[in-house]
Structures are given as C-alpha cells and as structure tokens.
Design an enzyme around this catalytic site. Structure first.
Site, PDB file in Angstrom:
ATOM      1  N   ARG A 137      -9.084   3.989  -7.835  1.00 49.32           N
ATOM      2  CA  ARG A 137      -8.562   3.812  -6.481  1.00 49.32           C
ATOM      3  C   ARG A 137      -9.758   3.763  -5.541  1.00 49.32           C
ATOM      4  O   ARG A 137     -10.765   4.431  -5.783  1.00 49.32           O
ATOM      5  CB  ARG A 137      -7.647   4.978  -6.064  1.00 49.32           C
ATOM      6  CG  ARG A 137      -6.544   5.341  -7.029  1.00 49.32           C
ATOM      7  CD  ARG A 137      -5.814   4.187  -7.620  1.00 49.32           C
ATOM      8  NE  ARG A 137      -5.184   3.303  -6.646  1.00 49.32           N
ATOM      9  CZ  ARG A 137      -4.602   2.171  -6.966  1.00 49.32           C
ATOM     10  NH1 ARG A 137      -4.571   1.761  -8.208  1.00 49.32           N
ATOM     11  NH2 ARG A 137      -4.058   1.439  -6.036  1.00 49.32           N
ATOM     12  N   ASN A 148       1.371   3.947  -3.108  1.00 49.74           N
ATOM     13  CA  ASN A 148       1.042   5.368  -2.927  1.00 49.74           C
ATOM     14  C   ASN A 148       2.167   6.281  -3.397  1.00 49.74           C
ATOM     15  O   ASN A 148       1.915   7.321  -4.003  1.00 49.74           O
ATOM     16  CB  ASN A 148       0.719   5.651  -1.463  1.00 49.74           C
ATOM     17  CG  ASN A 148      -0.708   5.254  -1.102  1.00 49.74           C
ATOM     18  OD1 ASN A 148      -1.500   4.900  -1.965  1.00 49.74           O
ATOM     19  ND2 ASN A 148      -1.025   5.314   0.176  1.00 49.74           N
ATOM     20  N   GLU A 201       0.828  -1.212   0.000  1.00 50.24           N
ATOM     21  CA  GLU A 201       0.000   0.000   0.000  1.00 50.24           C
ATOM     22  C   GLU A 201       0.864   1.265   0.000  1.00 50.24           C
ATOM     23  O   GLU A 201       0.642   2.180  -0.788  1.00 50.24           O
ATOM     24  CB  GLU A 201      -0.920   0.030   1.235  1.00 50.24           C
ATOM     25  CG  GLU A 201      -1.980  -1.051   1.273  1.00 50.24           C
ATOM     26  CD  GLU A 201      -3.020  -0.946   0.162  1.00 50.24           C
ATOM     27  OE1 GLU A 201      -3.052   0.076  -0.549  1.00 50.24           O
ATOM     28  OE2 GLU A 201      -3.782  -1.902  -0.014  1.00 50.24           O
TER      29      GLU A 201
HETATM   30  N1  LIG Z   1       3.024   9.087  -0.974  1.00 48.76           N
HETATM   31  C1  LIG Z   1       2.002   9.930  -1.194  1.00 48.76           C
HETATM   32  N2  LIG Z   1       2.229  11.144  -1.821  1.00 48.76           N
HETATM   33  C2  LIG Z   1       1.219  12.002  -2.054  1.00 48.76           C
HETATM   34  N3  LIG Z   1      -0.079  11.788  -1.703  1.00 48.76           N
HETATM   35  C3  LIG Z   1      -0.370  10.629  -1.078  1.00 48.76           C
HETATM   36  C4  LIG Z   1       0.644   9.638  -0.799  1.00 48.76           C
HETATM   37  N4  LIG Z   1       0.055   8.605  -0.162  1.00 48.76           N
HETATM   38  C5  LIG Z   1      -1.255   8.910  -0.057  1.00 48.76           C
HETATM   39  N5  LIG Z   1      -1.526  10.121  -0.602  1.00 48.76           N
HETATM   40  C6  LIG Z   1      -2.852  10.801  -0.638  1.00 48.76           C
HETATM   41  O1  LIG Z   1      -3.698  10.187   0.325  1.00 48.76           O
HETATM   42  C7  LIG Z   1      -4.878   9.679  -0.308  1.00 48.76           C
HETATM   43  C8  LIG Z   1      -5.362   8.439   0.408  1.00 48.76           C
HETATM   44  O2  LIG Z   1      -4.436   7.359   0.248  1.00 48.76           O
HETATM   45  P1  LIG Z   1      -4.977   5.860   0.306  1.00 48.76           P
HETATM   46  O3  LIG Z   1      -3.840   4.943   0.051  1.00 48.76           O
HETATM   47  O4  LIG Z   1      -5.742   5.677   1.564  1.00 48.76           O
HETATM   48  O5  LIG Z   1      -6.037   5.798  -0.890  1.00 48.76           O
HETATM   49  P2  LIG Z   1      -5.752   5.738  -2.464  1.00 48.76           P
HETATM   50  O6  LIG Z   1      -4.323   5.448  -2.731  1.00 48.76           O
HETATM   51  O7  LIG Z   1      -6.302   6.970  -3.080  1.00 48.76           O
HETATM   52  O8  LIG Z   1      -6.635   4.474  -2.906  1.00 48.76           O
HETATM   53  P3  LIG Z   1      -6.235   2.923  -2.703  1.00 48.76           P
HETATM   54  O9  LIG Z   1      -5.072   2.876  -1.758  1.00 48.76           O
HETATM   55  O10 LIG Z   1      -7.442   2.283  -2.116  1.00 48.76           O
HETATM   56  O11 LIG Z   1      -5.903   2.409  -4.044  1.00 48.76           O
HETATM   57  C9  LIG Z   1      -4.521   9.488  -1.763  1.00 48.76           C
HETATM   58  O12 LIG Z   1      -5.628   9.547  -2.615  1.00 48.76           O
HETATM   59  C10 LIG Z   1      -3.548  10.667  -1.992  1.00 48.76           C
HETATM   60  O13 LIG Z   1      -4.244  11.873  -2.223  1.00 48.76           O
HETATM   61 MG   LIG Z   2      -3.309   3.896  -1.795  1.00 47.93          MG
END
Ligand SMILES: Nc1ncnc2c1ncn2[C@@H]1O[C@H](COP(=O)(O)OP(=O)(O)OP(=O)(O)O)[C@@H](O)[C@H]1O
Ligand SMILES: [Mg+2]
Lengths: 105, 157
Positions: free
Chosen positions: B105, B51, B47
């Site tokens: 996502r 990200n 995860e």
């Molecule tokens: N490394 C990162 N750099 C920039 N923004 C991030 C990063 N990690 C998370 N985010 C932000 O936090 C939000 C939530 O992250 P999360 O992993 O919970 O959901 P997601 O990645 O959008 O969906 P999923 O993980 O279910 O595929 C993301 O949509 C993004 O806007």
């Molecule tokens: Mg994610």
C-alpha cells in the site's frame, strides 16, 4: 485479466488492458513478478496506453515492481499514460523515481 | 430535501470494487459531469471501498454500504463498514501513512480522495467501523445555468 508481455533484447514490455484497482493489481503483481524472475530483464516497461483507470493500488504495484527491478540490477519505466492515470502518478510523486515517457520506445 | 438518493449494499470482496465505482459513476452522471469529474468520483469511491475491504474487514467477509445523494449540483457519497475502525484519523489522512506497507500500500488513498473531492469527512470509531462522507460539486452544471441566464437576458434585450 488482460495482460500481455513482449520480450525483446532483455526488455520486458507489459501491456495492460484493464482498470487497475486493488483487485486487479494483485493479479498483475503475480504475473509480472513471475515473468521478471524467469526472464530477468534489464528493463521492465509498463505500457499504459490502454489503462483507463488507476487508483492508489496501481501506485503500490508500480513501487513494488520498481524495487524488484532495482534488486536485480535493472530499471523500470512507464510509457503512454493517459491524462487520468498521469494525474495519479504525479500526485504520488512516483514520477520522481520512475521515468514516465510519452511515447513507446 | 434531496433531489435523488440511492443505496447499495454488497460483500467486501475485491471483485466488487469495480462494481461499486461504476454504479456510483452511473448515478452521478445524472448531474452531467465532465469526463474528468466522473473519473475523480470513480477514483475516490474506489479508494474508500478498497479501504473498507483491506483495512476495515482485513479481507474477512463483511458488508459495505454506500449511500449517494444528489442535492442541486452536488453529489454526496457515504461509504461505510462495520469493521476495525481507525485508531488515529489525523494520522490516517497524512500522505504516505499506511498501516499495511507489507501489502504494497502506498498510503495515498485519503490524499487522493481529498484532492479529487471537495470535502472528505472521516467518521470512525476504533473497534466499531468507519464512515467516509465525500462531497463534490459538479461545476459544468453551473456554467450551463449561467449560459441559460445569459440567453434569457439576451431574449429580453
Ligand atoms: N475503512 C477503514 N477501516 C480501518 N482503517 C482504515 C480504513 N480506511 C483507512 N484506514 C487506515 O488509514 C490508513 C490510511 O489510508 P489510505 O487509504 O490513505 O492509505 P492505504 O490504504 O494504507 O494505502 P493506499 O490507499 O495508498 O493503498 C490505512 O493504512 C489504515 O490504517
Ligand atoms: Mg487506501
């Protein structure tokens, strides 16, 4: 990329033998969508008996295919999810919209 | 200080997601985790790394760094990128919150990390990058220690 399709009576069975992460989910999405648009199944069934790993990318992929099946008036089902995959499915609440069955058909 | 430590650096390519989680799982296996604990660690790493690739670098090429440390029966994993950063960390942690719904996502990444690990710290500066620090105590180890103690007592009595 290990994905196998079985087509029978307007049912599309998708057998995946792969760890489902973001990298793999994109490929599955392309192949499955291609198959759905060509075969137009009434039901698409994901057989997860050989999926040993899945993260949130799998959730997104499944919700996307669920929407696609709804769009063509069909349904989606998941079968044979092991305990690791089941935990992710339950955590996401996806089991409330997509039926998850224990045994294949 | 630490009982063991490792560092990993790789390009933000999606094909490295499996490489990263398998490598960290191999390192974590020194603590003799259960299959379930190992699956938790693999998922959380997957995860965080995903990200970095999707949100941090938005599919441009960047470097992802992972540091992992073993301290007694706890594994501490630090995953960082020097990408976009998170504008609102509190919001980002919320289940179903995503800024990339168009890419299918689900917004479950942080929720999964939080429920599979004991502690998840998000250190992010908008425009500079993001560092995730996750900790997990391997509990099986504790049970074994207790058994040893028990055996020891039995020997005395
Ligand atoms: N490394 C990162 N750099 C920039 N923004 C991030 C990063 N990690 C998370 N985010 C932000 O936090 C939000 C939530 O992250 P999360 O992993 O919970 O959901 P997601 O990645 O959008 O969906 P999923 O993980 O279910 O595929 C993301 O949509 C993004 O806007
Ligand atoms: Mg994610």
């Amino acid at each position: 990329m290990n994905i196998n399709f079985i087509k029978q009576d307007k049912q599309l069975i998708v057998e995946i033998t792969e760890e489902i992460d973001h990298h793999v989910a994109e490929k599955i999405r392309r192949k499955v969508d291609d198959e759905i648009t060509r075969y137009m199944p009434r039901k698409t069934i994901f057989d997860f008996s050989r999926v040993t790993f899945m993260d949130s990318a799998g959730i997104g992929m499944l919700i996307g295919r669920y929407k696609m099946m709804r769009l063509i008036g069909g349904s989606l089902e998941i079968v044979n999810a092991g305990s690791t995959v089941s935990r992710i499915l339950e955590m996401s609440g996806i089991n409330k919209i997509i039926p998850i069955e224990k045994m294949a058909m | 200080m630490y009982d063991n430590e490792m560092k990993l650096e790789f390009l933000s390519k999606s094909s490295n997601e499996a490489f990263a989680r398998i490598t960290i799982a191999a390192f974590a296996s020194q603590l003799d985790p259960t299959i379930e604990e190992l699956a938790d660690i693999k998922t959380a790493v997957s995860e965080a790394v995903t990200n970095c690739i999707i949100h941090g670098y938005e599919d441009a090429e960047g470097i992802i760094k992972i540091k992992a440390r073993l301290i007694k029966n706890t594994i501490e994993i630090e995953i960082s990128d020097t990408g976009k950063g998170i504008e609102n960390v509190e919001l980002a942690r919320k289940p179903l919150y995503t800024t990339k719904a168009n890419l299918e996502r689900s917004g479950m990444g942080f929720t999964i990390m939080e429920s599979f690990m004991d502690d998840v710290e998000i250190d992010s500066v908008f425009g500079l990058g993001t560092k995730i620090i996750m900790k997990k105590k391997i509990k099986k180890h504790l049970v074994e220690l207790k058994e040893e103690e028990f055996a020891g007592l039995g020997g005395v009595g």
